[in-house]
Design a protein around this motif. Structure first.
Motif, PDB file in Angstrom:
ATOM      1  N   HIS A   1      11.104   7.023   1.718  1.00 40.73           N
ATOM      2  CA  HIS A   1      10.345   7.655   2.919  1.00 40.73           C
ATOM      3  C   HIS A   1       9.009   7.900   2.673  1.00 40.73           C
ATOM      4  O   HIS A   1       8.087   7.862   3.443  1.00 40.73           O
ATOM      5  N   ILE A   2       8.568   8.160   1.357  1.00 40.66           N
ATOM      6  CA  ILE A   2       7.320   8.470   1.172  1.00 40.66           C
ATOM      7  C   ILE A   2       6.405   7.175   1.317  1.00 40.66           C
ATOM      8  O   ILE A   2       5.334   7.151   1.744  1.00 40.66           O
ATOM      9  N   ALA A   3       6.912   6.023   0.720  1.00 39.93           N
ATOM     10  CA  ALA A   3       6.229   4.705   0.865  1.00 39.93           C
ATOM     11  C   ALA A   3       6.274   4.384   2.278  1.00 39.93           C
ATOM     12  O   ALA A   3       5.217   3.942   2.862  1.00 39.93           O
ATOM     13  N   ALA A   4       7.408   4.521   2.932  1.00 37.26           N
ATOM     14  CA  ALA A   4       7.344   4.083   4.582  1.00 37.26           C
ATOM     15  C   ALA A   4       6.182   4.926   5.325  1.00 37.26           C
ATOM     16  O   ALA A   4       5.530   4.547   6.136  1.00 37.26           O
ATOM     17  N   GLU A   5       6.256   6.266   5.030  1.00 38.19           N
ATOM     18  CA  GLU A   5       5.019   6.995   5.649  1.00 38.19           C
ATOM     19  C   GLU A   5       3.752   6.460   5.342  1.00 38.19           C
ATOM     20  O   GLU A   5       2.832   6.436   6.241  1.00 38.19           O
ATOM     21  N   LYS A   6       3.544   6.293   4.219  1.00 35.19           N
ATOM     22  CA  LYS A   6       2.212   5.881   3.737  1.00 35.19           C
ATOM     23  C   LYS A   6       1.892   4.276   4.311  1.00 35.19           C
ATOM     24  O   LYS A   6       0.714   4.002   4.713  1.00 35.19           O
ATOM     25  N   ALA A   7       2.836   3.580   4.190  1.00 37.85           N
ATOM     26  CA  ALA A   7       2.831   2.213   4.807  1.00 37.85           C
ATOM     27  C   ALA A   7       2.367   2.226   6.248  1.00 37.85           C
ATOM     28  O   ALA A   7       1.538   1.257   6.888  1.00 37.85           O
ATOM     29  N   CYS A   8       2.620   3.271   7.167  1.00 34.87           N
ATOM     30  CA  CYS A   8       2.513   3.379   8.547  1.00 34.87           C
ATOM     31  C   CYS A   8       1.511   4.147   8.803  1.00 34.87           C
ATOM     32  O   CYS A   8       1.231   4.742  10.007  1.00 34.87           O
ATOM     33  N   ALA A   9       0.637   4.522   8.007  1.00 37.49           N
ATOM     34  CA  ALA A   9      -0.842   5.185   8.260  1.00 37.49           C
ATOM     35  C   ALA A   9      -1.546   4.696   9.121  1.00 37.49           C
ATOM     36  O   ALA A   9      -1.415   3.477   9.212  1.00 37.49           O
ATOM     37  N   PRO A  10      -2.155   5.724   9.860  1.00 40.62           N
ATOM     38  CA  PRO A  10      -3.167   4.947  10.903  1.00 40.62           C
ATOM     39  C   PRO A  10      -4.203   3.910  10.093  1.00 40.62           C
ATOM     40  O   PRO A  10      -4.682   4.088   9.275  1.00 40.62           O
ATOM     41  N   GLY A  11      -4.558   2.635  11.035  1.00 38.28           N
ATOM     42  CA  GLY A  11      -5.407   1.692  10.227  1.00 38.28           C
ATOM     43  C   GLY A  11      -4.756   0.677   9.455  1.00 38.28           C
ATOM     44  O   GLY A  11      -5.398  -0.339   8.957  1.00 38.28           O
ATOM     45  N   GLU A  12      -3.417   1.059   8.985  1.00 36.90           N
ATOM     46  CA  GLU A  12      -2.667   0.042   8.290  1.00 36.90           C
ATOM     47  C   GLU A  12      -2.414  -1.309   9.196  1.00 36.90           C
ATOM     48  O   GLU A  12      -2.089  -1.278  10.136  1.00 36.90           O
ATOM     49  N   SER A  13      -2.269  -2.327   8.378  1.00 34.17           N
ATOM     50  CA  SER A  13      -1.845  -3.524   8.951  1.00 34.17           C
ATOM     51  C   SER A  13      -0.567  -3.763   9.437  1.00 34.17           C
ATOM     52  O   SER A  13      -0.369  -4.705  10.278  1.00 34.17           O
ATOM     53  N   ILE A  14       0.333  -3.075   9.250  1.00 31.79           N
ATOM     54  CA  ILE A  14       1.689  -2.800   9.739  1.00 31.79           C
ATOM     55  C   ILE A  14       1.639  -2.824  11.219  1.00 31.79           C
ATOM     56  O   ILE A  14       2.570  -3.372  12.012  1.00 31.79           O
ATOM     57  N   HIS A  15       0.622  -2.098  11.747  1.00 28.57           N
ATOM     58  CA  HIS A  15       0.384  -1.908  13.349  1.00 28.57           C
ATOM     59  C   HIS A  15       0.125  -3.171  13.788  1.00 28.57           C
ATOM     60  O   HIS A  15      -0.075  -3.297  15.243  1.00 28.57           O
ATOM     61  N   ASN A  16       0.060  -4.405  13.168  1.00 27.74           N
ATOM     62  CA  ASN A  16      -0.258  -5.471  13.820  1.00 27.74           C
ATOM     63  C   ASN A  16       0.692  -6.329  14.366  1.00 27.74           C
ATOM     64  O   ASN A  16       0.846  -7.386  14.889  1.00 27.74           O
ATOM     65  N   LEU A  17       2.235  -5.819  13.739  1.00 32.37           N
ATOM     66  CA  LEU A  17       3.437  -6.543  14.121  1.00 32.37           C
ATOM     67  C   LEU A  17       3.521  -6.210  15.739  1.00 32.37           C
ATOM     68  O   LEU A  17       3.129  -5.015  16.228  1.00 32.37           O
ATOM     69  N   LEU A  18       4.143  -7.029  16.484  1.00 34.59           N
ATOM     70  CA  LEU A  18       4.283  -6.744  17.891  1.00 34.59           C
ATOM     71  C   LEU A  18       5.491  -5.763  17.968  1.00 34.59           C
ATOM     72  O   LEU A  18       6.355  -5.857  17.375  1.00 34.59           O
TER      73      LEU A  18
ATOM     74  N   ASN B   1       0.725  -1.161  -0.081  1.00 31.31           N
ATOM     75  CA  ASN B   1       0.205  -0.034  -0.100  1.00 31.31           C
ATOM     76  C   ASN B   1       0.975   1.342  -0.050  1.00 31.31           C
ATOM     77  O   ASN B   1       0.521   2.258  -0.552  1.00 31.31           O
ATOM     78  N   GLY B   2       2.007   1.398   0.624  1.00 32.48           N
ATOM     79  CA  GLY B   2       2.961   2.251   0.753  1.00 32.48           C
ATOM     80  C   GLY B   2       3.452   2.781  -0.634  1.00 32.48           C
ATOM     81  O   GLY B   2       3.674   3.785  -1.083  1.00 32.48           O
ATOM     82  N   PHE B   3       3.816   1.620  -1.279  1.00 29.15           N
ATOM     83  CA  PHE B   3       4.673   1.887  -2.663  1.00 29.15           C
ATOM     84  C   PHE B   3       3.698   2.401  -3.578  1.00 29.15           C
ATOM     85  O   PHE B   3       3.954   2.621  -4.882  1.00 29.15           O
ATOM     86  N   THR B   4       2.414   2.083  -3.501  1.00 26.28           N
ATOM     87  CA  THR B   4       1.276   2.593  -4.411  1.00 26.28           C
ATOM     88  C   THR B   4       1.454   4.062  -4.577  1.00 26.28           C
ATOM     89  O   THR B   4       0.956   4.646  -5.553  1.00 26.28           O
ATOM     90  N   ALA B   5       1.920   4.695  -3.498  1.00 31.13           N
ATOM     91  CA  ALA B   5       2.296   6.185  -3.572  1.00 31.13           C
ATOM     92  C   ALA B   5       3.599   6.733  -4.674  1.00 31.13           C
ATOM     93  O   ALA B   5       3.336   7.710  -4.767  1.00 31.13           O
ATOM     94  N   LEU B   6       4.242   5.683  -5.082  1.00 30.51           N
ATOM     95  CA  LEU B   6       5.260   5.989  -6.122  1.00 30.51           C
ATOM     96  C   LEU B   6       4.779   5.679  -7.531  1.00 30.51           C
ATOM     97  O   LEU B   6       4.537   4.494  -7.800  1.00 30.51           O
ATOM     98  N   GLU B   7       4.903   6.673  -8.081  1.00 31.16           N
ATOM     99  CA  GLU B   7       4.561   6.495  -9.668  1.00 31.16           C
ATOM    100  C   GLU B   7       5.558   5.465 -10.233  1.00 31.16           C
ATOM    101  O   GLU B   7       5.091   4.768 -11.241  1.00 31.16           O
ATOM    102  N   GLU B   8       6.896   5.426  -9.886  1.00 31.49           N
ATOM    103  CA  GLU B   8       7.676   4.579 -10.435  1.00 31.49           C
ATOM    104  C   GLU B   8       7.307   3.092 -10.111  1.00 31.49           C
ATOM    105  O   GLU B   8       7.900   1.866 -10.878  1.00 31.49           O
ATOM    106  N   CYS B   9       6.420   2.654  -9.284  1.00 29.57           N
ATOM    107  CA  CYS B   9       5.997   1.228  -9.063  1.00 29.57           C
ATOM    108  C   CYS B   9       4.548   1.112  -9.542  1.00 29.57           C
ATOM    109  O   CYS B   9       3.933  -0.272  -9.188  1.00 29.57           O
ATOM    110  N   GLU B  10       4.041   1.816 -10.398  1.00 28.07           N
ATOM    111  CA  GLU B  10       2.496   1.807 -10.748  1.00 28.07           C
ATOM    112  C   GLU B  10       2.581   0.498 -11.325  1.00 28.07           C
ATOM    113  O   GLU B  10       1.366  -0.259 -11.633  1.00 28.07           O
ATOM    114  N   LYS B  11       3.516  -0.115 -12.195  1.00 26.15           N
ATOM    115  CA  LYS B  11       3.330  -1.325 -13.157  1.00 26.15           C
ATOM    116  C   LYS B  11       4.048  -2.447 -12.497  1.00 26.15           C
ATOM    117  O   LYS B  11       4.040  -3.512 -13.080  1.00 26.15           O
ATOM    118  N   THR B  12       4.498  -2.279 -11.200  1.00 30.48           N
ATOM    119  CA  THR B  12       4.845  -3.439 -10.390  1.00 30.48           C
ATOM    120  C   THR B  12       3.720  -4.199  -9.904  1.00 30.48           C
ATOM    121  O   THR B  12       2.924  -3.710  -9.347  1.00 30.48           O
TER     122      THR B  12
END
Length: 362
Positions: A321-338, A258-269
């Motif tokens: 950094h942009i992807a990391a910020e978006k990946a850690c947004a409130p409600g993201e599943s990354i917060h399920n990690l201990l 979800n974080g990397f969807t914010a980067l144009e260079e990853c649109e086709k990945t």
């Protein structure tokens, strides 16, 4: 928190399974909307129509716009209402499937899923990934039930470009590790319940199947062949991963996507490609044993899944950094990690995963 387990009502897989489409959907209604990707329309429509020959049913085939966006879902809902459709069917990859599921949910119709690639676990899950009309990630929709029927014609899937099977293995790769993280932190599954032993057993089987049959299946599909290993990996990508993720939960891997969807260079990945790389980052955040991390990295390399940032399209590490910020947004599943994860911690883990991948590629 009560434990629970959900799955599609019917799951059908095998050679030429679409020839039995009518038999598997006839009890749901008389009129059907097939939401198709362009390639799926070409591949699947003739076979589906053949299965309905001699039957009194209305079939409407509609090619959707390419992503499961809010605007596209609204367009399909209008078709359902204008044509008094009884059943919505998604035919194609993850976006066509998610569009169909959302349309059926909002219009209170049964939903039938017919994947034509094994690129994601979307067919069996009780959720959709929804995008804004500009292609950026918007939200998940969680449904009260899983699809009514999933029909997997392995003849069609084995003829699809191998990149889709590989991407599906990347998506499936995160299933066990994300579920394990949810169990460790007592986080809920995607169905908002506790993780059952049955769910974890499916997640473990998914990972074991990838290691055992992944390379064999890739080599077979590269040659357009349908072998037992291909059948096995299609089931892992579609059913084991889908039902496993639904009932096991998500953690870092999918938030990284979800974080990397914010980067144009990853649109086709491919979705699964980024999930695979996110899985390596998750293992580093958990400080997993090097032997386990090495097993995952070696698997990725063997089936051509990415192990570096450049392989997912990123050449400027500052953009991470942009992807990391978006990946850690409130409600993201990354917060399920201990212990939770901050954007800075994720950024470091992603760069560490990149360095590790480069080492293994040498």
């Amino acid at each position: 928190m009560l434990k629970l387990f959900r799955a599609p009502h019917n799951y059908v897989q095998g050679k030429d399974a679409l020839l039995e489409t009518y038999d598997n959907v006839k009890d749901f209604g008389k009129s059907f909307l097939f939401v198709c990707s362009r390639s799926a329309h070409k591949q699947a429509r003739p076979v589906i129509e053949k299965s309905f020959e001699g039957k009194e049913n209305k079939l409407i085939f509609e090619i959707f716009g390419g992503i499961s966006s809010n605007g596209e879902i609204e367009r399909m809902r209008q078709i359902v209402r204008e044509n008094d459709i009884d059943v919505v069917c998604g035919v194609g990859g993850g976006s066509a499937i998610d569009t169909a599921k959302a349309t059926a949910y909002y219009e209170h119709r049964p939903v039938v899923i017919i994947p034509t690639v094994a690129a994601t676990d979307a067919p069996c899950t009780g959720l959709s990934v929804i995008y804004n009309d500009d292609g950026s990630f918007d939200k998940y929709i969680f449904y009260p039930k899983n699809p009514d029927v999933v029909i997997v014609d392995t003849t069609i899937l084995s003829k699809a470009p191998v990149k889709f099977l590989v991407a599906g293995m990347g998506d499936a790769l995160g299933t066990y590790f994300e579920a394990r993280a949810c169990v460790a932190s007592n986080a809920p599954s995607l169905e908002n319940g506790g993780v059952t032993k049955s769910a974890m057993a499916l997640c473990e089987l998914c990972y074991e199947t990838l290691l055992r049959d992944g390379l064999k299946a890739k080599q077979a599909v590269e040659r357009g062949l349908l072998t037992p290993a291909v059948e096995s990996i299609i089931e892992a990508n579609t059913f084991l991963s889908g039902v496993g993720a639904d009932n096991g939960g998500l953690a870092v891997s999918h938030s990284v996507y979800n974080g990397f969807t914010a980067l144009e260079e990853c649109e086709k990945t491919q979705h699964g490609s980024i999930v695979a790389f996110g899985t390596i980052a998750q293992l580093l955040l958990e400080n997993a044993d090097l032997e386990e991390i090495g097993e995952v990295v070696h698997f990725c390399i063997s089936v051509s899944l990415p192990v570096t940032l450049e392989q997912i399209g990123v050449t400027d590490v500052e953009r991470v950094h942009i992807a990391a910020e978006k990946a850690c947004a409130p409600g993201e599943s990354i917060h399920n990690l201990l212990g939770d994860v901050t954007p800075d911690a994720l950024y470091d883990a992603l760069l560490a995963a990149d360095a590790l991948g480069k080492t293994y590629l040498q």
